[in-house]
Scaffold this motif. Structure first.
Motif, short mmCIF file in Angstrom:
data_model
loop_
_atom_site.label_atom_id
_atom_site.label_comp_id
_atom_site.label_asym_id
_atom_site.label_seq_id
_atom_site.Cartn_x
_atom_site.Cartn_y
_atom_site.Cartn_z
N GLU A 113 0.82 -1.21 0.00
CA GLU A 113 0.00 0.00 0.00
C GLU A 113 0.85 1.26 0.00
O GLU A 113 0.51 2.26 -0.62
CB GLU A 113 -0.92 0.00 1.22
N ASP A 114 1.98 1.22 0.71
CA ASP A 114 2.80 2.43 0.87
C ASP A 114 4.05 2.42 0.01
O ASP A 114 4.89 3.31 0.12
CB ASP A 114 3.19 2.59 2.34
N GLY A 115 4.20 1.41 -0.82
CA GLY A 115 5.39 1.33 -1.66
C GLY A 115 5.70 -0.11 -2.02
O GLY A 115 4.90 -1.02 -1.79
N CYS A 116 6.89 -0.32 -2.57
CA CYS A 116 7.32 -1.66 -2.97
C CYS A 116 8.65 -1.99 -2.31
O CYS A 116 9.54 -1.14 -2.22
CB CYS A 116 7.49 -1.74 -4.48
N ARG A 117 8.77 -3.25 -1.91
CA ARG A 117 10.06 -3.75 -1.46
C ARG A 117 10.65 -4.55 -2.62
O ARG A 117 9.99 -5.41 -3.21
CB ARG A 117 9.93 -4.64 -0.23
N VAL A 118 11.90 -4.25 -2.95
CA VAL A 118 12.58 -4.89 -4.07
C VAL A 118 13.84 -5.57 -3.55
O VAL A 118 14.66 -4.94 -2.88
CB VAL A 118 12.94 -3.85 -5.16
N GLU A 119 13.97 -6.85 -3.85
CA GLU A 119 15.14 -7.61 -3.43
C GLU A 119 15.95 -7.98 -4.66
O GLU A 119 15.40 -8.31 -5.72
CB GLU A 119 14.73 -8.85 -2.66
N ALA A 120 17.29 -7.94 -4.51
CA ALA A 120 18.16 -8.14 -5.66
C ALA A 120 19.49 -8.72 -5.21
O ALA A 120 19.77 -8.86 -4.01
CB ALA A 120 18.39 -6.80 -6.37
N LEU A 121 20.31 -9.06 -6.19
CA LEU A 121 21.68 -9.50 -5.96
C LEU A 121 22.60 -8.69 -6.85
O LEU A 121 22.24 -8.32 -7.97
CB LEU A 121 21.85 -10.99 -6.31
#
Length: 485
Positions: free
Chosen positions: A260-268
């Protein structure tokens, strides 16, 4: 951060460019590859810059839109003509000779094989051109062109969209277009812009190729704009709007979780495997649907029903550096040099647009091969199974009939394999529900931009969807502004 853009192809860079135009500073772009630009990226050696993919931009017909704004920024629009169309500098328009065709030992001017054409062949060509002119002139009750650039501006009237239900090959047969030379020309057009044959292309898309970039009088805009590096020049301009510190390369994004308040992005980090995490108020995913299916968390859990409608064709591009221009019989070396009896599209001469005194000096030829079979998985396996030596033999064998002495002139050959180079506008795709469903944002925080959303792997489509995604971001951030579209 305020905005994270995933992917630094033309769509992602166009989104960053639009946000910069609105004064949004807190923007970061992450990219997996060494260089930004996607299939519009370019290379360079001691002889010339050269394209690794898209190599021209049709001169826009209208004075509106984001592409023309970009060209104005670059100083490439010098005025408007009496008909209200933009005027471009002569040195940017592809200089003559622009096209030639190799057939049975000799080169001929243009892309339609007139040598040996019968009266029936020429009559069919004239009838086909008249039909395309009529399609180009067609407008609906709202004044929209039946076939427009970008495709989003085209009429959605059933009179035109019904053409999407059949292939271009089926439409040609139904209309009585059976000349082998005309069918070759249409097939070439489909392979050139869509990476597959007329059997695999929607009739709507096939007609779009001939009708969208002209006004109904038979003129295909003012011409084509090109540079030695192809559309890499446009990529460089888009990059200029982005602080270099805001572009991170070698970042492999594996999860996007919208909230709702944004996006969490996971990466390498691709080189080290070091985990990275980003939290952004707004995210633009500027990659293709087949990647999004594995990265966007809700889609990974439940694959959208529309995902299977998206199909991508592989290409191989090779850049061949020669000590001097290749020897030719017949019409002289042009910008676009096409082989009539080949599965390849032939080559463009990167140095054609260079202003140099010695046209007899070294040159770079950019060779294109769309793997055009309807079974894209099998075609992709063919591309990946062949090694460098295989491609070297194929490129040189393809060149040899037209240029017998070319092996002695060759100095260097570089090859790029594109596994998913082009979205294919198969019958039913352009106006079917899948493409439109895929364009929708997920909530108010995750937006999408890519050429596959337009159904055609073209700069104008990537730019349009990148700008549109950025304007959705601006709206969600409470910073609306006048649209550039």
């Amino acid at each position: 951060m305020e905005v994270l853009i995933i992917g630094a192809g033309v769509a992602g860079l166009s989104a960053a460019w639009r946000l910069a135009g609105a004064g949004v500073k807190d923007v970061r772009v992450v990219e997996l590859e060494d260089e930004p630009g996607g299939t519009s990226r370019s290379g360079k050696n001691a002889v010339s810059a050269f394209p690794w993919g898209a190599h021209y931009l049709p001169a826009p017909l209208t004075e509106q839109g984001a592409v023309l704004r970009l060209l104005r920024e670059m100083g490439f629009v010098t005025g408007m003509d009496a008909g209200g169309y933009p005027v471009f500098p002569e040195e940017l328009l592809i200089r003559e000779p622009d096209e030639r065709l190799f057939y049975r030992g000799s080169w001929y001017e243009g892309l339609y094989l007139r040598a040996g054409a019968s009266a029936g062949d020429l009559a069919e060509l004239a009838r086909f051109e008249a039909r395309m002119n009529a399609f180009a002139a067609a407008r609906d009750a709202k004044g929209r062109k039946a076939f427009a650039v970008p495709t989003a501006l085209s009429s959605d009237d059933a009179e035109w969209t019904a053409l999407d239900a059949v292939s271009m090959a089926q439409w040609m047969e139904a209309e009585g277009f059976r000349s082998a030379r005309l069918k070759w020309l249409v097939d070439y057009a489909c392979r050139d812009d869509y990476g597959t044959t007329a059997e695999g292309v929607s009739a709507w898309a096939g007609i779009w190729y001939f009708a969208a970039r002209q006004d109904g009088r038979g003129e295909r805009s003012e011409g084509f704009l090109s540079w030695p590096e192809g559309n890499g020049r446009l990529v460089r301009q888009l990059l200029g709007a982005l602080d270099p510190r805001r572009l991170e390369r070698h970042v492999l994004v594996h999860t996007v979780e919208p909230g709702e308040d944004g996006c969490r992005v996971e990466a390498l980090e691709a080189g080290t495997g070091k985990p990275r995490a980003f939290q952004a108020r707004q995210v633009v995913f500027a990659g293709p649907r087949f990647v999004a299916a594995h990265v966007v968390a809700p889609w990974r859990q439940q694959r959208p029903a529309w995902m299977g409608a998206f199909s991508y064709g592989p290409w191989v591009v090779a850049n061949l550096t020669l000590s001097s221009p290749p020897q030719s019989r017949g019409f002289p070396l042009a910008w676009d040099n096409v082989f009539y009896e080949s599965r390849s599209l032939g080559y463009v001469a990167a140095t054609h647009q260079m202003l140099r005194q010695d046209d007899a000096g070294p040159t770079v030829l950019t060779w294109y091969l769309p793997l055009a079979g309807l079974d894209v998985k099998a075609e992709r396996e063919r591309v990946l199974a062949a090694g460098y030596e295989d491609w070297e033999r194929l490129v040189m064998a393809d060149m040899l009939p037209a240029h017998p002495g070319i092996a002695g002139q060759a100095q260097r050959l570089e090859v790029m394999r594109w596994g998913h180079a082009m979205i294919r506008p198969a019958p039913g795709f352009m106006w079917g529900p899948a493409r439109f469903a895929a364009q929708e944002s997920l909530g108010r925080t995750l937006h999408f931009a890519h050429t596959d959303l337009g159904g055609m792997a073209l700069f104008e489509e990537a730019n349009w969807f990148g700008v549109r995604a950025a304007e959705r971001v601006l709206g969600a951030l409470g910073r609306p502004s006048t649209s550039w579209l």
